[in-house]
Write an enzyme that holds these catalytic residues in place. Structure first.
Site, short mmCIF file in Angstrom:
data_model
loop_
_atom_site.label_atom_id
_atom_site.label_comp_id
_atom_site.label_asym_id
_atom_site.label_seq_id
_atom_site.Cartn_x
_atom_site.Cartn_y
_atom_site.Cartn_z
N GLY A 109 0.79 -1.22 0.00
CA GLY A 109 0.00 0.00 0.00
C GLY A 109 0.83 1.27 0.00
O GLY A 109 0.47 2.25 -0.66
N HIS A 175 -9.58 10.10 -19.88
CA HIS A 175 -8.76 10.24 -21.08
C HIS A 175 -7.68 11.32 -20.93
O HIS A 175 -7.87 12.32 -20.25
CB HIS A 175 -9.65 10.59 -22.28
CG HIS A 175 -10.35 11.91 -22.12
ND1 HIS A 175 -9.79 13.10 -22.47
CD2 HIS A 175 -11.57 12.20 -21.59
CE1 HIS A 175 -10.61 14.09 -22.20
NE2 HIS A 175 -11.71 13.57 -21.65
N HIS A 184 -1.15 6.36 -5.89
CA HIS A 184 -2.30 5.55 -5.49
C HIS A 184 -3.57 6.35 -5.75
O HIS A 184 -3.78 7.40 -5.13
CB HIS A 184 -2.19 5.18 -4.00
CG HIS A 184 -3.31 4.29 -3.52
ND1 HIS A 184 -3.37 3.82 -2.24
CD2 HIS A 184 -4.40 3.79 -4.15
CE1 HIS A 184 -4.45 3.06 -2.10
NE2 HIS A 184 -5.09 3.04 -3.24
C1 LIG Z 1 -8.58 -0.13 0.01
C2 LIG Z 1 -8.26 1.09 0.90
O1 LIG Z 1 -8.68 1.21 1.99
S1 LIG Z 1 -7.21 2.26 0.22
C3 LIG Z 1 -7.10 3.52 1.42
C4 LIG Z 1 -6.98 4.89 0.80
N1 LIG Z 1 -6.90 5.89 1.85
C5 LIG Z 1 -7.69 6.97 1.93
O2 LIG Z 1 -8.52 7.23 1.06
C6 LIG Z 1 -7.51 7.82 3.14
C7 LIG Z 1 -7.07 9.23 2.76
N2 LIG Z 1 -6.69 9.95 3.98
C8 LIG Z 1 -7.31 11.06 4.41
O3 LIG Z 1 -8.26 11.56 3.82
C9 LIG Z 1 -6.74 11.63 5.72
O4 LIG Z 1 -7.79 12.27 6.40
C10 LIG Z 1 -5.56 12.60 5.46
C11 LIG Z 1 -4.35 11.77 5.04
C12 LIG Z 1 -5.88 13.61 4.39
C13 LIG Z 1 -5.25 13.40 6.71
O5 LIG Z 1 -4.94 12.54 7.74
P1 LIG Z 1 -4.08 13.07 8.99
O6 LIG Z 1 -2.69 13.40 8.53
O7 LIG Z 1 -4.21 12.07 10.08
O8 LIG Z 1 -4.72 14.48 9.32
P2 LIG Z 1 -5.78 14.91 10.46
O9 LIG Z 1 -6.81 13.85 10.64
O10 LIG Z 1 -4.96 15.38 11.62
O11 LIG Z 1 -6.48 16.14 9.75
C14 LIG Z 1 -5.82 17.36 9.49
C15 LIG Z 1 -6.87 18.37 9.13
O12 LIG Z 1 -7.46 18.00 7.87
C16 LIG Z 1 -8.87 17.79 8.03
N3 LIG Z 1 -9.23 16.63 7.21
C17 LIG Z 1 -8.64 15.41 7.23
N4 LIG Z 1 -9.21 14.60 6.33
C18 LIG Z 1 -10.18 15.33 5.73
C19 LIG Z 1 -11.11 15.03 4.71
N5 LIG Z 1 -11.13 13.84 4.12
N6 LIG Z 1 -11.96 16.02 4.32
C20 LIG Z 1 -11.93 17.24 4.90
N7 LIG Z 1 -11.06 17.56 5.88
C21 LIG Z 1 -10.20 16.63 6.30
C22 LIG Z 1 -9.07 17.53 9.51
O13 LIG Z 1 -10.38 17.87 9.90
C23 LIG Z 1 -8.03 18.42 10.12
O14 LIG Z 1 -8.50 19.76 10.09
P3 LIG Z 1 -8.17 20.80 11.32
O15 LIG Z 1 -6.68 21.01 11.26
O16 LIG Z 1 -8.97 21.99 10.94
O17 LIG Z 1 -8.62 20.09 12.55
#
Ligand SMILES: CC(=O)SCCNC(=O)CCNC(=O)[C@H](O)C(C)(C)COP(=O)(O)OP(=O)(O)OC[C@H]1O[C@@H](n2cnc3c(N)ncnc32)[C@H](O)[C@@H]1OP(=O)(O)O
Length: 257
Positions: A109, A175, A184
């Site tokens: 991953g 496209h 990813h």
């Molecule tokens: C098969 C599978 O499972 S594949 C997996 C694929 N993974 C994903 O799709 C997960 C993507 N990850 C995210 O969206 C995460 O929320 C990240 C990486 C963007 C941030 O995670 P972290 O680094 O832990 O950040 P944290 O949770 O501390 O958030 C930081 C700030 O961003 C905001 N924030 C985090 N995620 C989101 C989101 N999706 N939408 C809006 N705001 C968000 C938080 O509210 C926080 O705001 P604040 O500073 O005002 O309190």
């Protein structure tokens, strides 16, 4: 030479997207013979690099298209079928692939680890792209070594994807999109026509990149974000429209130093 792909030795490592932008050759070099045709591969043996959750998804993709998963590498996160050999690490997987004529596919991953492992593996064995039978890939799209397109995903015409890219379940790369190495595109994310995504970027689940928008290398686009303007290299963005967010981990590390 292994059964599933390829005749040519792997090309030099480097930025696929940059190569394509500068010369246009990356497209042809990466494409020739590398997109698996469904039938000749069904008897091939495949070893998955990794043994955790993503490796399971990749193994499922292989099995559903009739391919034999013979080995996985690394610490398993749960049970694997008895006929799958558990190898201690990626180094063992590389020598296993050479000894048994197996193709390798990354099931890792973490973007930077996946890309590093694929680049190492390419000089030992075939690491062809893998496309799920339920996914659709336009015939003139380009997929680099070790790129995996999972179930129900779509890659559109003239799209160009680098090495070790994951187009996860039901994600869409439209496209003329250019996707760098080690990217990813998480489940359900959509990259719209003519957009570009730099090396090692994570597009979180359900994120949308609007047409023509450029997301730089090493970025994190949060789940559900809608990116309406260019994102600079290394940025983390979230929300609708997407705006920069704090990287608490990095800030804490800086404070401790
Ligand atoms: C098969 C599978 O499972 S594949 C997996 C694929 N993974 C994903 O799709 C997960 C993507 N990850 C995210 O969206 C995460 O929320 C990240 C990486 C963007 C941030 O995670 P972290 O680094 O832990 O950040 P944290 O949770 O501390 O958030 C930081 C700030 O961003 C905001 N924030 C985090 N995620 C989101 C989101 N999706 N939408 C809006 N705001 C968000 C938080 O509210 C926080 O705001 P604040 O500073 O005002 O309190």
């Amino acid at each position: 030479m292994c059964a599933p792909c390829c005749h040519a030795p792997p090309g030099p490592a480097g930025s696929h997207a940059a190569a394509r932008r500068s010369t246009g050759e990356g497209r042809r070099r990466n494409y020739a013979g590398r997109v698996p045709a469904p039938s000749p591969q069904t008897d091939a043996r495949w070893a998955v690099l990794g043994a955790g959750g993503h490796a399971r998804s990749v193994a499922d993709v292989l099995r559903r298209s009739g391919k034999a998963v013979v080995a996985v590498s690394g610490a398993p996160s749960g049970p694997w079928p008895d006929d799958v050999e558990l190898l201690a690490d990626d180094a063992q997987a590389l020598s296993y692939a050479q000894r048994h004529g197996a193709a390798l596919v990354p099931g890792i991953g973490a973007n930077h680890v996946r890309l590093r492992v694929v680049d190492r593996a390419r000089s030992h064995a075939c690491v062809p792209p893998v496309v799920a039978t339920t996914a659709t890939v336009a015939p003139d799209a380009v997929l680099g070594d070790g790129t995996v397109v999972l179930e129900h995903a779509h890659v559109g015409p003239q799209a160009s994807l680098g090495r070790a890219v994951v187009v996860n379940t039901a994600a869409v790369v439209e496209h003329d999109v250019v996707v760098g190495d080690g990217v990813h595109v998480a489940p359900g994310a959509v990259v719209l026509g003519g957009a570009s995504v730099g090396d090692l970027t994570l597009l979180g689940s359900g994120a949308r990149i609007l047409p023509g928008v450029r997301v730089g290398a090493g970025c994190v686009v949060a789940a559900g974000a809608v990116v309406i303007r260019d994102v600079p290299e290394g940025a983390r963005v979230a929300g609708i429209p997407a705006r920069p967010i704090h990287d608490r981990q990095a800030e804490q590390t800086e404070e401790q130093q």
